[in-house]
Design an enzyme around this catalytic site. Structure first.
Site, mmCIF file in Angstrom:
data_model
loop_
_atom_site.group_PDB
_atom_site.id
_atom_site.type_symbol
_atom_site.label_atom_id
_atom_site.label_comp_id
_atom_site.label_asym_id
_atom_site.label_seq_id
_atom_site.Cartn_x
_atom_site.Cartn_y
_atom_site.Cartn_z
ATOM 1 N N ASP A 1 -18.371 134.649 -11.383
ATOM 2 C CA ASP A 1 -16.916 134.557 -11.485
ATOM 3 C C ASP A 1 -16.239 135.868 -11.875
ATOM 4 O O ASP A 1 -15.011 135.964 -11.820
ATOM 5 C CB ASP A 1 -16.522 133.491 -12.513
ATOM 6 C CG ASP A 1 -16.821 132.075 -12.030
ATOM 7 O OD1 ASP A 1 -16.990 131.896 -10.807
ATOM 8 O OD2 ASP A 1 -16.888 131.161 -12.875
ATOM 9 N N LYS B 1 -9.347 130.737 -14.393
ATOM 10 C CA LYS B 1 -9.254 130.234 -13.016
ATOM 11 C C LYS B 1 -9.517 128.738 -12.989
ATOM 12 O O LYS B 1 -10.121 128.159 -13.908
ATOM 13 C CB LYS B 1 -10.248 130.957 -12.101
ATOM 14 C CG LYS B 1 -11.721 130.870 -12.517
ATOM 15 C CD LYS B 1 -12.429 129.620 -12.048
ATOM 16 C CE LYS B 1 -13.857 129.528 -12.565
ATOM 17 N NZ LYS B 1 -14.479 128.202 -12.291
#
Length: 326
Positions: free
Chosen positions: A160, A26
């Protein structure tokens, strides 16, 4: 009716001997960071974007209890894997153990991780490994947990990890684990430039706190993402996004790794609309206008000796892959 002729209950589906799962890295298109909290963490308001650089986890059932891990490097960024823990501290191993504890299934599995996301690079590579391990072991052990149940386990592994399961684009609040999807159908095109050294996430947050103390900057707890950034992500308008994307951790990362400033200047000189440190760094994410511009920038950065790769996002989160024949 005799027992021989009576209908029998359908057999439960047989668990596979091995499975493969991919999960994306990401970038933080926007990252607002609040003051340190009593628990040592920082509240954030982040706009996450999953990009087409995927970790891969192969999970294979074993006859002995325990989780074993091997790692190999693959892909255009030539990610160094020396120093990645192969024991219980590996985040993918912790994910497998957490799933086993939650379901009561024996934790008997070997995880082979193919690394493509830079290690300690601010792109959530370890979180992607953990998300992939959760999906892989859920399928391997036939435990049947829903995506919501897996997300609950993921939240206990790291901020995350839930996003690595979800993928796409999302706003993350709290420590990044309170997710709200941000619908986005038009891809944005990026070039990632990897650094030869990693940065410790706690060290970068610590450097941010020190910079703010030195400059007597006080910030509130972030409660929402910047609406202009969300609008640009949702529309896929790269030029609008280039004008507003930001990362509160960037100055701290540059203070710890000053060479990144030169890389940022190089990407923008070679045609990027904008560049920024991804998360806590040191990977740099350059936003470009379209596919062709991304390919040209990747080529130009490589010609100057940088490890660079064109990617796009948003892409889906952790997904089962087809079995390998043979």
């Amino acid at each position: 009716m005799s027992a021989a002729n009576s209908p029998s209950a359908p057999a439960p589906p047989r668990a596979p001997a091995s499975v493969r799962v991919s999960a994306p890295g990401k970038i933080n298109v926007s990252l607002l960071v609040g003051p340190p909290r009593p628990d040592g963490y920082h509240g954030v308001a982040s706009v996450y974007l999953a990009v087409s650089l995927f970790e891969e986890v192969h999970a294979t059932a074993t006859d002995t209890d325990g989780v074993t891990v091997t790692v190999q490097s693959d892909g255009a960024l030539h990610v160094p894997v020396a120093g990645i823990p192969l024991g219980p501290d590996n985040l993918a191993a912790r994910a497998a153990q957490a799933l086993a504890a939650h379901t009561g299934h024996p934790a008997a599995v070997h995880l082979h991780i193919i690394k493509r996301v830079p290690v300690a690079g601010g792109m959530g590579g370890g979180s992607a490994d953990a998300a992939a391990a959760l999906v892989a072991c859920n399928a391997l052990w036939n435990t049947g947990l829903s995506n919501e149940e897996l997300a609950g386990i993921a939240a206990g592994l790291g901020a995350d990890v839930p996003f690595s399961l979800l993928g796409g684009a999302a706003v993350g609040l709290g420590v990044g684990d309170r997710l709200a999807p941000a619908l986005s159908e038009t891809p944005l095109h990026w070039v990632l430039a990897a650094s030869d050294s990693g940065l410790s996430t706690p060290a970068v947050y610590g450097a941010l706190d020190a910079l703010r103390a030195e400059q007597q900057i006080q910030v509130p707890e972030p409660e929402a993402a910047d609406p202009s950034i969300l609008a640009a992500v949702r529309s896929g308008n790269a030029r609008d996004l280039a004008a507003v994307m930001s990362n509160d951790l960037q100055d701290a990362a540059l203070a710890l790794a000053p060479e990144l400033a030169g890389l940022l200047r190089a990407g923008e000189r070679l045609g990027a609309l904008a560049g920024m440190v991804s998360g806590s760094g040191p990977t740099i994410a350059f936003l470009t206008a379209d596919t062709d511009a991304a390919a040209e920038l990747e080529t130009a950065l490589r010609a100057e000796g940088h490890r660079a790769l064109a990617v796009l996002g948003p892409v889906p989160g952790a997904r089962l892959l087809p079995a390998v024949a043979g």
